[in-house]
Design an enzyme around this catalytic site. Structure first.
Site, short mmCIF file in Angstrom:
data_model
loop_
_atom_site.label_atom_id
_atom_site.label_comp_id
_atom_site.label_asym_id
_atom_site.label_seq_id
_atom_site.Cartn_x
_atom_site.Cartn_y
_atom_site.Cartn_z
N LYS A 198 51.66 62.97 17.50
CA LYS A 198 51.00 62.22 16.42
C LYS A 198 49.55 62.67 16.24
CE LYS A 198 52.14 57.95 17.91
NZ LYS A 198 53.27 58.12 18.84
N ASP A 240 59.08 61.72 16.32
CA ASP A 240 58.53 60.61 17.11
C ASP A 240 58.93 59.27 16.51
OD1 ASP A 240 56.88 59.55 19.28
OD2 ASP A 240 55.57 58.85 17.69
N ARG A 291 63.19 54.72 22.40
CA ARG A 291 62.64 54.50 23.74
C ARG A 291 62.28 53.03 23.94
NH1 ARG A 291 57.65 57.54 23.52
NH2 ARG A 291 57.29 56.97 25.67
N SER A 313 55.03 62.07 22.67
CA SER A 313 54.92 61.06 21.61
C SER A 313 53.47 60.94 21.13
CB SER A 313 55.42 59.71 22.15
OG SER A 313 55.05 58.66 21.29
N HIS A 333 43.46 57.22 20.93
CA HIS A 333 44.81 56.70 21.13
C HIS A 333 44.86 56.06 22.50
CE1 HIS A 333 48.90 56.56 19.46
NE2 HIS A 333 49.28 56.49 20.73
#
Ligand code: URA
Length: 410
Positions: free
Chosen positions: A187, A161, A168, A183, A82
């Site tokens: 995930k 999220d 956001r 966040s 990520h």
């Protein structure tokens, strides 16, 4: 539970308790806490921060707002990467199918555009028909079939999220460590991973503008990953100029296809291999071979087919979303490129329509920049240093002006 009192406590710099954090996330996820209260709380968190325990609590509450992937006992190693977000960062589109060539499972859950950075889901959805809203069961069926699935948060997977991320994006509450960590990690933890690599960006086109800020973020992400038993590694990469030579949803798919076919910009290929190697069994040279011999490209096509996308559209993807106006930008002087400012280009892309001003806005997949020159390259006066793809002449004009404000060649 009186939500205004919780917002007030965070506004005044107090530490929130676990029941308060859980209560907020439960109510928000169920639609019992309106967006305006959550926006106010996010802004209070932005200004006052959260300590490590509050951040861990928020991450757990967001993770537990939905289901967690459950794999069969004989599943192969499950891995993912990520990024904390950058301009032109298209690594996921290439890395996920590449890792699946290594007989790993890659259940990648990503987000949409966030602030000045593009989102993997928006890029994938520029492929006609591509579906990102899978149930956990559908995702696992696809992993069994081809080893990779790229999906978004849904009502079942990370629903907290899904809602907070969208909020956001349009309330200027992205760049704060507790909200970034909760966040990202909610995930990734929902994916039940064996190994995770985190690409933490710093610089003008990143949420963390300094390396010190990025290290603080990286350490916070690492602490949550390790505490939850995931073999987590962190890499830090500068994001002062865009990654690759294209920024914009469909334009980045075009560039990703080039890399998947063994070509494309060297910086993108190198970053993909560096990150993939952190979680793969294969070494860098084998990963490079899978890009060069068409294995990763054919895995990507399989994934597009499995997720309802039109595979034939990939053969000439540049033709799928033609922008109404394509304007070349010429160097006004010759010299060495010193600056192609990522933040300026990210903001110009939002103004062109590549991102959202309100949560319900549609994005324009066609707009953005391509043929960007890179810092350190020599250019001649009059040479093309970028192309703008815009919905109209006025947009192209404005984008060129913005680009010139962030470009330096001497
Ligand atoms: N990626 C995410 O998933 N969330 C963030 O907040 C930033 C990057």
């Amino acid at each position: 539970m009186h939500i205004p009192s919780i917002i007030e406590r965070k506004r005044d710099g107090k530490t929130l308790t676990e029941p308060e954090i859980r209560g907020v996330i439960d109510r928000f996820t169920r639609g019992e806490m309106p967006d305006y209260q959550m926006s106010a709380l996010a802004m209070a968190i932005y200004f006052q921060g959260m300590d490590a325990e509050e951040t861990a609590c928020l991450t757990r509450a967001m993770l537990e707002s939905g289901e967690v992937m459950q794999y069969p006992a004989d599943a192969p190693r499950v891995v993912d990467k990520h990024s904390t977000g950058g301009v032109g960062d298209k690594v996921s589109l290439i890395l996920a199918p590449l890792l699946a060539c290594d007989n790993l499972w890659v259940p990648m859950i990503s987000g949409r555009g966030l602030g000045i950075t593009g989102g993997t889901l928006d890029k994938l959805e520029s492929i006609p028909g591509f579906r990102v809203g899978f149930s956990p069961e559908e995702a696992i069926e696809q992993l069994k079939a081809i080893g990779v699935v790229m999906i978004g948060q849904t009502g079942a997977i990370c629903p907290a999220d899904k809602k907070l991320y969208a909020l956001r994006d349009v309330t200027a509450t992205v760049p704060t460590i507790p909200l970034l960590v909760s966040s990202i990690m909610s995930k990734k933890l929902a994916e039940s991973l064996d190994a995770l690599v985190l690409d933490v960006k710093f610089g003008s086109g990143a949420f963390m503008k300094t390396r010190e800020g990025a290290v603080a973020l990286g350490e916070a992400l690492l602490a949550v990953g390790q505490a939850m038993g995931v073999d987590t590694s962190v890499c830090y990469h500068a994001m002062d100029e865009p990654s690759g030579r294209a920024v914009g949803n469909a334009l980045e798919v075009v560039e990703s296809i080039e890399v998947l076919k063994g070509g494309g910009p060297e910086d993108v290929r190198e970053l993909v291999i560096t990150l993939a190697e952190k979680v793969s069994i294969a070494d860098a040279s084998q990963l490079g071979k899978w890009l060069d011999d068409g294995s990763a490209w054919s895995k990507f096509r399989e994934m597009v087919a499995c997720q309802g996308g039109e595979v034939s559209s990939l053969d000439d993807f540049a033709a799928v979303h033609p922008a109404a106006v394509i304007r070349e930008i010429f160097a006004s002087d010759g010299g060495t490129v010193r600056r192609v400012d990522a933040e300026t280009i990210g903001r110009a892309c939002i103004a062109l329509g590549a991102g959202r001003g309100r949560a319900e806005d549609a994005i324009n997949p066609a707009v953005g920049f391509d043929r960007l020159v890179k810092v350190g390259e020599r250019v001649e006066r009059g040479q093309v240093v970028a192309r703008v793809h815009a919905a109209d002449e006025a947009g192209a004009e404005r984008a060129e002006e913005q680009f010139r404000g962030g470009f330096l060649c001497e």
